[in-house]
Design an enzyme around this catalytic site. Structure first.
Site, PDB file in Angstrom:
ATOM      1  N   GLY A  45       0.832  -1.197   0.000  1.00 14.84           N
ATOM      2  CA  GLY A  45       0.000   0.000   0.000  1.00 14.84           C
ATOM      3  C   GLY A  45       0.864   1.243   0.000  1.00 14.84           C
ATOM      4  N   GLN A  50       3.047  10.033   1.140  1.00 19.91           N
ATOM      5  CA  GLN A  50       4.335   9.345   1.272  1.00 19.91           C
ATOM      6  C   GLN A  50       5.301   9.707   0.148  1.00 19.91           C
ATOM      7  OE1 GLN A  50       2.311   5.307   2.036  1.00 19.91           O
ATOM      8  NE2 GLN A  50       4.240   5.137   3.132  1.00 19.91           N
ATOM      9  N   CYS A  92       5.588  -0.133   7.386  1.00 20.73           N
ATOM     10  CA  CYS A  92       5.250   0.989   6.505  1.00 20.73           C
ATOM     11  C   CYS A  92       6.489   1.357   5.705  1.00 20.73           C
ATOM     12  CB  CYS A  92       4.799   2.174   7.356  1.00 20.73           C
ATOM     13  SG  CYS A  92       4.391   3.642   6.402  1.00 20.73           S
ATOM     14  N   LEU A  93       6.301   1.629   4.422  1.00 21.46           N
ATOM     15  CA  LEU A  93       7.443   2.009   3.587  1.00 21.46           C
ATOM     16  C   LEU A  93       8.087   3.305   4.085  1.00 21.46           C
ATOM     17  CD1 LEU A  93       5.998   1.164   0.052  1.00 21.46           C
ATOM     18  CD2 LEU A  93       7.686  -0.145   1.371  1.00 21.46           C
ATOM     19  N   HIS A 134      -4.713   1.730   7.421  1.00 18.76           N
ATOM     20  CA  HIS A 134      -3.336   2.237   7.466  1.00 18.76           C
ATOM     21  C   HIS A 134      -3.145   3.360   6.430  1.00 18.76           C
ATOM     22  CE1 HIS A 134       1.181   1.374   7.788  1.00 18.76           C
ATOM     23  NE2 HIS A 134       1.097   2.180   6.750  1.00 18.76           N
ATOM     24  N   GLU A 135      -3.615   3.116   5.201  1.00 18.49           N
ATOM     25  CA  GLU A 135      -3.397   4.111   4.137  1.00 18.49           C
ATOM     26  C   GLU A 135      -4.260   5.357   4.347  1.00 18.49           C
ATOM     27  OE1 GLU A 135      -0.821   3.659   2.536  1.00 18.49           O
ATOM     28  OE2 GLU A 135      -0.618   1.523   2.941  1.00 18.49           O
ATOM     29  N   HIS A 138      -2.669   7.703   6.652  1.00 20.85           N
ATOM     30  CA  HIS A 138      -1.633   8.547   6.034  1.00 20.85           C
ATOM     31  C   HIS A 138      -2.243   9.855   5.521  1.00 20.85           C
ATOM     32  CE1 HIS A 138       2.132   6.324   6.022  1.00 20.85           C
ATOM     33  NE2 HIS A 138       1.555   5.231   5.542  1.00 20.85           N
TER      34      HIS A 138
HETATM   35 NI    NI Z   1       2.344   3.308   5.577  1.00 21.93          NI
END
Ligand code: NI
Length: 168
Positions: A45, A50, A92-93, A134-135, A138
């Site tokens: 995701g 991000q 998370c990236l 989660h997304e 963000h």
């Molecule tokens: Ni994330």
């Protein structure tokens, strides 16, 4: 085009994203770049902030390595219903080399626009439900580490500071 993924504690990750007012070519390009960036990472995701873009767009693909890709692009996603409890490990990236269990809802209903501007709805459970939460977080400027208990959060922050110092 693969974009650079911003990492904690970059302040851009804490800013709220604005709703997309119309699906333009630039939004379609943004979504394409986000998908490419997510698959390249690889991750399951990615949210626009991000990559430093504060527009409410997320991409998700929870299909496994040996399955055909199943890309979800959600513009202006909103959770319209949530129920049950989940407590699964997340990463998370934007928070490399750290994972922790996070309290979430087990099932969510999400409404969003797709890239043709049509309204879509998902009844998600399991990993997909967690990925949506989660997304969407963000887009509100929240990271999964913001859900940790104060003690766990402090340990995380200490680790992150140490890692940043070692990089210098
Ligand atoms: Ni994330």
């Amino acid at each position: 085009m693969i974009r650079t993924i911003l990492t904690y504690p970059n302040p851009e990750l804490k800013k709220k994203s604005a709703p997309v007012s119309s699906i333009t070519d630039s939004i379609r390009q943004l979504a394409a770049d986000m998908a490419e960036t997510m698959y390249d990472a690889p991750g399951i995701g990615l949210a626009a902030p991000q990559i430093g873009v504060h527009q409410a767009v997320i991409v998700i693909d929870i299909s496994g390595k040996n399955e055909p890709p199943e890309l979800i692009v959600a513009v202006n996603p909103v959770i319209t219903h949530a129920e049950g409890d989940a407590f699964e490990e997340e990463g998370c990236l934007s928070v490399p080399s750290y994972a922790a269990n996070v309290k979430r809802h087990a099932r969510v209903t999400v409404k969003a626009l797709d890239l043709s501007g049509a309204e879509q709805e998902w009844d998600a459970e399991g990993l997909l439900a967690i990925a949506f939460q989660h997304e969407i977080d963000h887009l509100e400027g929240r990271l999964f580490v913001d859900h940790l208990s104060p003690l766990k959060r402090e340990i995380f922050q200490r680790k992150a500071r140490k890692a940043a110092e070692e990089k210098r």
